[in-house]
Structure formats: structure tokens, C-alpha cells
Design a protein around this motif. Structure first.
Motif, PDB file in Angstrom:
ATOM      1  N   ASP A   1      -0.169   3.728  -0.628  1.00 30.08           N
ATOM      2  CA  ASP A   1      -1.293   4.275   0.096  1.00 30.08           C
ATOM      3  C   ASP A   1      -1.600   3.382   1.303  1.00 30.08           C
ATOM      4  O   ASP A   1      -2.719   2.959   1.509  1.00 30.08           O
TER       5      ASP A   1
ATOM      6  N   LYS B   1      -2.294  -1.795  -1.783  1.00 26.53           N
ATOM      7  CA  LYS B   1      -1.972  -0.438  -1.341  1.00 26.53           C
ATOM      8  C   LYS B   1      -0.910   0.235  -2.196  1.00 26.53           C
ATOM      9  O   LYS B   1      -0.589   1.386  -1.995  1.00 26.53           O
TER      10      LYS B   1
ATOM     11  N   GLU C   1       2.229   5.617  -6.121  1.00 26.25           N
ATOM     12  CA  GLU C   1       1.964   6.030  -4.754  1.00 26.25           C
ATOM     13  C   GLU C   1       1.822   4.791  -3.879  1.00 26.25           C
ATOM     14  O   GLU C   1       1.347   3.753  -4.341  1.00 26.25           O
TER      15      GLU C   1
END
Lengths: 84, 672
Positions: A23, A71, A21
Motif C-alpha cells: 500500500d 506499507k 497487499e
């Protein structure tokens, strides 16, 4: 076990990881995706240690700052293979 | 045959500029770091009876609106000026490169795909089927090796063929049922507005609105009835964001990649990767977390040492030659009884003025050459990586270091290169502080003064000036970063291209570029400046040449007291600084004119008018006081703000004055 899920910033040299992911904010997320760093893609960590990381995606190499690397959530799928 | 226009698009580091050079035979510079082509460049191809206009767009990863160079590329594509777009892709990085291709196709461009670097595909244990790629994408695909000029004619032929054809089938990616229904609805509304329909491809516009592209939304504000459509897109976005499990923009990008996967499934065979490449091995050393920085510093020392060690003897040689030439002209003219005004014009004005400038040519060559080698080899991007951590200390990331480095050559391309920075803040900080970086044009002054006043410590004195410039740039960045542009951008991403041996051709292109630009400046701006200064030094007629009774002497005498506290309140120094704003090389040239001496003669005169301390203070002033006209223009263009251009200039002058005065006053107190 969830131990293998971590931000890319925690990976070590030689790790092969899979992107789970991203983020980040809209801008950063889109930029990463446009460069081919998208969910499911495999990254090899070539260089890290405090400063920015160097990763490879396919045949491309990118330097990513710590801020961005935090992130990107990844799953470690291969550990510390010695990179010559 | 009718002429037509072709645009060259592609990711950075795909050999796009190399294709441009091959096609046009232009002396365009090729670099191996992201963002060499910051502005679109034009050239023309003559092929058979056709003339094709070729426009080289900045290398971008996408046609979004993240950085200024992407906007330049996108706006050009959308303007519809180009009949065909040649998309240069790196065959070894197809997946990422095709992302831009899809965006070009979605924007409705007629694309010829140049599959470049085909010779490297095998090395990566890959196989590509250009025919299948062509049929799945629906565009002509040409295999090329731009570095060896392979496939160039094929590109031109494919382009000509495509230009004569009207494409009926529109390219569209299937974004899935959910999204498609929203796109369809938006398209229906867009097509009801005649103006919108003619200005934009409707499906493309619908997708951009769903992606919440801020530039497009802003553009639509100009249309009367667009408000409704923008609102409708907003509702669609909200509805879709609820329905989808990821953010809508991410979903759209993902769908594009799914399409790419589908294309690659058919046309690309990947075998298990081979051993480490040369690039990996080199990076292992030069990007090492401990050794990377010392290696970089070492390389920079070598760069400057090489430049000066080789450049200085050459510079002296040129200087002696010009001296002799001046004397020869003077004596020959006197022998034929030429008028004294004419002799003064040619010798005092033109020759003395230009020789102070031309002396520096060999040094500049070498400096630009070294910067060129850093770019072409691919090391420049590594510098951004290595400098990321040190740059953090001044609130910027590693990519922002590149404009500083380029500034040692010339501030104009340096300021233009800030376009590759994604954040407005980083661009502003880098632009405002860039004029303090000592460009090559300031060298003539340093060299002249250091030679006269610090013959034994020349190198040390020149290095100290460079360091003062760097220090001021650092402090400026810190100051403005803390007080004005506070929002720090933490998103450092840069591609590290494979290392390549700089080619001899590339090196010659760099040489040619710097030489021609410099000589062009010398023959236009600098020459006119020295002539005007000579003229103003000679009127009113009958006055002693370049005395304080001349017009120039009178004007400058009024301003000169400003510089008195800095140790050089003479009108000659003042006029040199004023005219230096035209181009920094003119500072030395003007001194040559107003003191009516060139080369060794000038050195002797200067020795009488300055002390070592005031000479140093003058050098510091020359370093800091103001950017040249060309740089001011670049600042104005890139900041798009008169206010910030003015602030940069005023701030620069205040800093220069304070630093020079402090050096002179403290130096005097210490008894220098």
C-alpha cells in the motif's frame, strides 16, 4: 479473525508472513515488486526492533526501513518460530 | 572474423564482475555490496581468431528508471550497441533474477543466460534443470561457477554462436486479453511513425508507456508525432486502471512474475529448506539490535588501528629510503659536476616533491585493502542496515552511509557510488557533504605535521581531524536537508548478500587497483605539479630558489593574507593549498619543493615556520578547504549541475576558513 492481518512493521522476529497487499507510493511499490516482494509471497522476519527489519524472500535477504515495512500488509501464518 | 560487442548484465551480487574478470583477465575490482560497478566498464576477450568487446553494466534489479545506475544499464541495452547480452543470474535466487532477464528479452536483446553459483544450489536443497530453463525461455543457458572459473569458455562459445544468428521469433509475455488489446492498438500507432519504429522496439515502447515510465515519456517529447501516442497511452492507462482491481504498473509486474512462475514450474525443484546457513548465524550477531552498532564501531577501530599500526613503521622506512636516495643523487651529481640548476630540479623539485607523497603509499594500501575486505565480505550492506537508525538523525537512510565510508579511501568513487541511492535528495546531500570526509590523500599532510608538532599525541590529533571532517559532513547534511532538499525519502531497501570469504585474488585486485591508481597520479598530476612549482620557484632566473622574490612567491604573497587570521599567512602555505587542488597529496609535496627539503629535512623546516596551533589550523584547512580536481569533476558529473558544483566549492571554502580561523583565534586567546 482479522488479528493476523497487520503491517509488516508489526511482525516479530521469527514470524513467517504472507504478503497481502503493498500500500505504498508507485515508486516504492514497484521497487518492492521487482525485488520479488509481491502479493502471495512468503516472508520470514529475521530481525526487527525499532529500526529496519531484515526479511528473507526465497534465498534473498533484504533490510527494509520502517517506512516501507508499514506499507506492506501481511498475514501472519506462523508465529515466533525460534530462529537459531 | 568480424568483431562484436557483448554486454554483461545482471542483478547486484550475482558474480557478474567476477565473470567479467575471468573473461577479460582484467584487474577489475569485485565487490560484495550493491553497486560496485557504478559505471559501465569495458574489456576485451581474445578467443581463437575473434576479439570480443565486453561491456560490464552496473548491477541492477530491473531496467526501470529508478536509480541512475539502472538508467545507465537500460540506455546501453536500448542503444543496440551490444550484439549479445550475457545475463548473469544467481542460480540460488532465480525468481528475482529472472525478472531482469525478462526485461532484457522484452527489450529485444539477444540473451545468453549464465546460471551462476551453481555450486551453491545444492546447499540450498534446490535442483535446477538448465535444459528446461533454456527451452521455456528460448535462450541458451550455461551453468557456471564464476568464482572457480567454471563454464567461462561455454559462455563465450554460446555468445559467438548467438551473435551469428538472426533471431526471428520475438519474445513476448502474455499480459492477458484486457491489456493485450491496448498494447496492440498502441503498437499499431507506433509502427505508423517511421522514426519511432526504428528507434524503439514497438511492443516494448507500448508497454513502457503503459507503465508510465517517465524517462521514456520525456524522450518521446523529442518526436514530432509522439504526443498523440503518449496521450493515447494515458487514456489506455486510465481505462485499464478502472477495469483492473490493482494499479496498472503493479499488474504488469505481477504478470511478469506469473510468467517467471511458469518458467520455474518446469525447471526448478525446491525441497524443504535446510538448517540455518552461516550467513544467518553471522547476521544473528552482527545485525543484533543492541550489539550491531558496538560491533561495527569495534570493527572500524580495528580497521584504522590495523592500518596505522602496520602502516606507520612502513611509512618511516620508505621515508628514510627516499631521504637517502635524494642525498645519494645529490652527491653523485655534484661529483660529476652537473649544473646546479639540474641538481636543484632533480633534488629540490622531483625527489623532495614526490617523496612527501610516496611515503604514504604503504598506509594507503592498507586503508584501501581494509575497505576492500569490508566490501568483498558482504559486511558493507550490513553497515548500511546498522547505520540506518543513526543516519535517521541527519535525515538520511542507511544506504547513504556507504558513500561516506568509501570517502575515507577516496572521494571520487564515494561520490560515484551515490548513484545507487534512489532519491535525488539523498544523492545531493551525500555528494555535497562528501568532500569533508577525509580521504587517504590528505594523510601525508596530517602525518607530516603531527609528527613534527604533536609527536606524543599523533594518533589523537589525526583522529580529531577525521572527527572534524565527519562533524562537518553531518552538519552540512543537516543544514542542506533542512533548508534546501526538504523532502525526506523513507524508502530504505538494501539487499544483504550472503557473506563470502574475501579471496586472496580479490584482495590482490584491491591492492593493485589502489596502488596503480595512486602511482599513476603520482607520476602524472603530482609529478607535473611539483615540476611546475619548482619552475615557478626558480624564475626569474638568478633569484634565490623558492624565495619570496620568485614568481611563485610573488603570486602567493598576494593571496596569503586571506589565511593570515588562520595562523599561516605565508606564501609557502598558500601555494601548497592552491596546488593541493590538483590532488591533495600535492600539499605535502609542494611544501617539500618550496622549502627545498624532503623527509627529515622538511620536518625541521616546518618546525620553524609553524607553531603547533597554526599547524593544527593548517591541517584543518587542508581537510576542509576544497576537493581535488578529480572530485570536483565527479561532483559536476553526478550532480549534472554547474550551479551545485560551484555552491559545493564555495560553501566548502567558507566552512574551512571559518573553522580554521576559529580554531586559531580561540586557540590564541586560550594561550596555546
Amino acid at each position: 479473525m482479522d488479528y493476523n492481518i497487520m503491517p509488516l512493521s508489526d511482525a516479530s522476529i521469527g514470524d513467517r508472513v504472507k504478503v497481502i497487499e503493498i500500500d505504498g507510493g508507485r515508486k516504492v511499490t514497484n521497487r518492492l515488486m521487482e525485488l520479488g516482494i509481491i502479493e502471495g509471497v512468503l516472508l520470514d522476519v529475521v530481525n526487527c526492533g525499532g529500526g529496519p527489519l531484515i526479511i528473507t524472500v526465497g534465498n534473498s535477504r533484504f533490510a527494509l526501513g520502517q517506512g516501507i515495512a508499514k506499507k506492506i500488509i501481511v498475514e501472519k501464518i506462523r508465529k515466533n518460530v525460534s530462529v537459531n | 572474423m568480424q568483431d562484436f560487442v557483448v554486454a554483461l548484465a545482471g542483478n547486484p551480487n550475482t558474480g557478474k564482475t567476477c565473470v567479467f574478470n575471468n573473461l577479460t583477465g582484467s584487474k577489475q575490482q569485485v565487490g560484495n555490496w550493491p553497486g560496485v560497478t557504478v559505471e559501465k566498464k569495458e574489456g576485451s576477450i581474445v578467443y581463437g581468431d575473434r576479439t570480443i568487446q565486453l561491456v560490464d553494466l552496473p548491477g541492477t534489479y530491473s531496467l526501470g528508471a529508478f536509480s541512475e545506475d539502472e538508467v545507465v544499464a537500460r540506455e546501453y541495452i536500448m542503444s543496440g550497441e551490444a550484439d549479445v547480452v550475457i545475463d548473469v543470474v544467481d542460480a540460488t535466487n532465480l525468481r528475482r533474477n529472472l525478472y531482469l532477464t525478462l526485461q532484457l528479452l522484452e527489450a529485444g536483446a539477444d540473451v545468453v543466460l549464465a546460471l551462476n553459483m551453481m555450486d551453491e544450489v545444492q546447499r540450498y536443497n534446490m535442483e535446477i534443470d538448465p535444459k528446461k530453463l533454456s527451452s521455456t525461455l528460448g535462450v541458451p543457458v550455461i551453468s557456471t561457477i564464476a568464482s572457480k572459473c567454471v563454464g567461462m569458455e561455454d559462455i563465450i562459445e554460446a555468445t559467438i554462436k548467438l551473435s551469428g544468428r538472426n533471431r526471428k521469433e520475438k519474445f513476448a509475455i502474455d499480459y492477458g486479453q484486457e491489456l493485450e488489446s491496448h498494447i496492440e492498438r498502441l503498437v499499431t500507432y507506433i509502427e505508423r511513425d517511421v522514426k519511432l519504429k526504428t528507434d524503439y522496439p514497438s511492443r516494448w515502447l507500448a508497454i513502457k508507456l503503459l507503465e508510465r515510465d517517465e524517462r521514456i515519456v520525456a524522450e518521446l517529447n523529442r518526436y514530432e508525432n509522439a504526443r498523440e501516442i503518449v496521450d493515447m497511452a494515458k487514456d489506455s492507462r486510465e481505462a485499464l486502471n478502472k477495469k483492473l482491481d490493482i494499479k496498472l504498473d503493479s499488474y504488469i509486474i505481477k504478470k511478469r512474475y506469473e510468467f517467471i512462475e511458469h518458467v520455474l514450474d518446469k525447471s526448478l525443484i525446491l525441497k524443504e529448506s535446510s538448517g540455518p546457513t552461516a550467513t544467518e548465524k553471522i547476521d544473528k550477531i552482527v545485525t543484533h539490535r543492541i550489539w550491531g552498532l558496538p560491533i561495527f564501531i569495534g570493527i572500524m577501530i580495528i580497521v584504522f588501528a590495523f592500518t596505522f599500526a602496520l602502516g606507520e613503521p612502513l611509512e618511516e622506512l620508505v621515508g628514510e629510503g627516499l631521504d637517502a636516495f635524494g642525498e645519494w643523487v645529490e652527491s653523485s651529481l655534484m661529483a660529476v659536476d652537473a649544473s646546479s640548476i639540474f641538481i636543484s630540479f632533480l633534488v629540490d623539485g622531483v625527489i623532495h616533491g614526490l617523496s612527501a607523497v610516496l611515503e604514504i603509499v604503504p598506509l594507503l594500501f592498507l586503508l584501501f585493502l581494509m575497505i576492500g575486505v569490508l566490501e568483498d565480505s558482504g559486511y558493507m550492506a550490513r553497515i548500511a542496515y546498522i547505520m540506518d537508525r543513526p543516519m535517521k538523525a541527519i535525515g538520511l537512510h542507511g544506504k547513504a552511509f556507504i558513500p561516506f565510508l568509501l570517502g575515507f579511501g577516496c572521494n571520487v568513487p564515494a561520490i560515484m557510488s551515490t548513484r545507487t541511492l534512489d532519491s535525488h535528495r539523498d544523492r545531493m546531500l551525500t555528494i555535497i557533504s562528501n568532500p569533508f570526509i577525509s580521504c587517504g590523500a590528505r594523510l601525508p599532510v596530517y602525518i607530516l605535521f603531527a609528527k613534527v608538532f604533536f609527536p606524543r599525541h599523533r594518533v589523537f590529533v589525526i583522529i580529531s581531524l577525521y572527527l572534524i571532517g565527519i562533524l562537518m559532513a553531518v552538519l552540512t547534511t543537516k543544514l542542506f536537508g533542512k533548508k534546501v532538499f526538504t523532502e525526506e525519502d523513507t524508502s530504505f531497501i538494501i539487499e544483504l548478500p550472503p557473506y563470502r570469504f574475501p579471496t586472496l585474488r580479490g584482495i590482490f585486485l584491491h591492492m593493485w587497483k589502489s596502488v596503480s591508481a595512486f602511482l599513476k597520479r603520482a607520476s602524472t598530476v603530482i609529478l607535473s605539479a611539483v615540476i611546475v612549482i619548482w619552475f615557478l620557484s626558480s624564475i626569474p632566473f638568478g633569484v634565490e630558489y623558492a624565495s619570496d622574490e620568485s614568481v611563485i612567491g610573488k603570486i602567493s604573497s598576494i593571496i596569503a593574507p586571506i589565511f593570515k587570521p588562520a595562523g599561516f599567512g605565508t606564501w609557502q602555505a598558500t601555494i601548497a593549498l592552491i596546488s593541493g587542488i590538483l590532488a591533495k597529496e600535492v600539499v605535502a609535496g609542494t611544501l617539500g619543493v618550496v622549502y627545498g627539503a624532503g623527509g627529515t629535512g622538511l620536518e625541521a623546516v616546518i618546525a620553524q615556520h609553524f607553531t603547533p596551533l597554526s599547524a593544527y589550523s593548517f591541517m584543518v584547512m587542508t581537510l576542509l578547504y576544497a576537493p581535488c580536481i578529480a572530485t570536483i569533476g565527479a561532483i559536476r558529473n553526478e550532480t549534472k549541475s554547474r550551479k551545485w558544483t560551484f555552491i559545493t566549492l564555495a560553501y566548502g571554502f567558507v566552512v574551512a576558513w571559518v573553522v580554521s580561523v576559529s580554531i586559531y583565534q580561540i586557540g590564541t586567546l586560550l594561550g596555546f
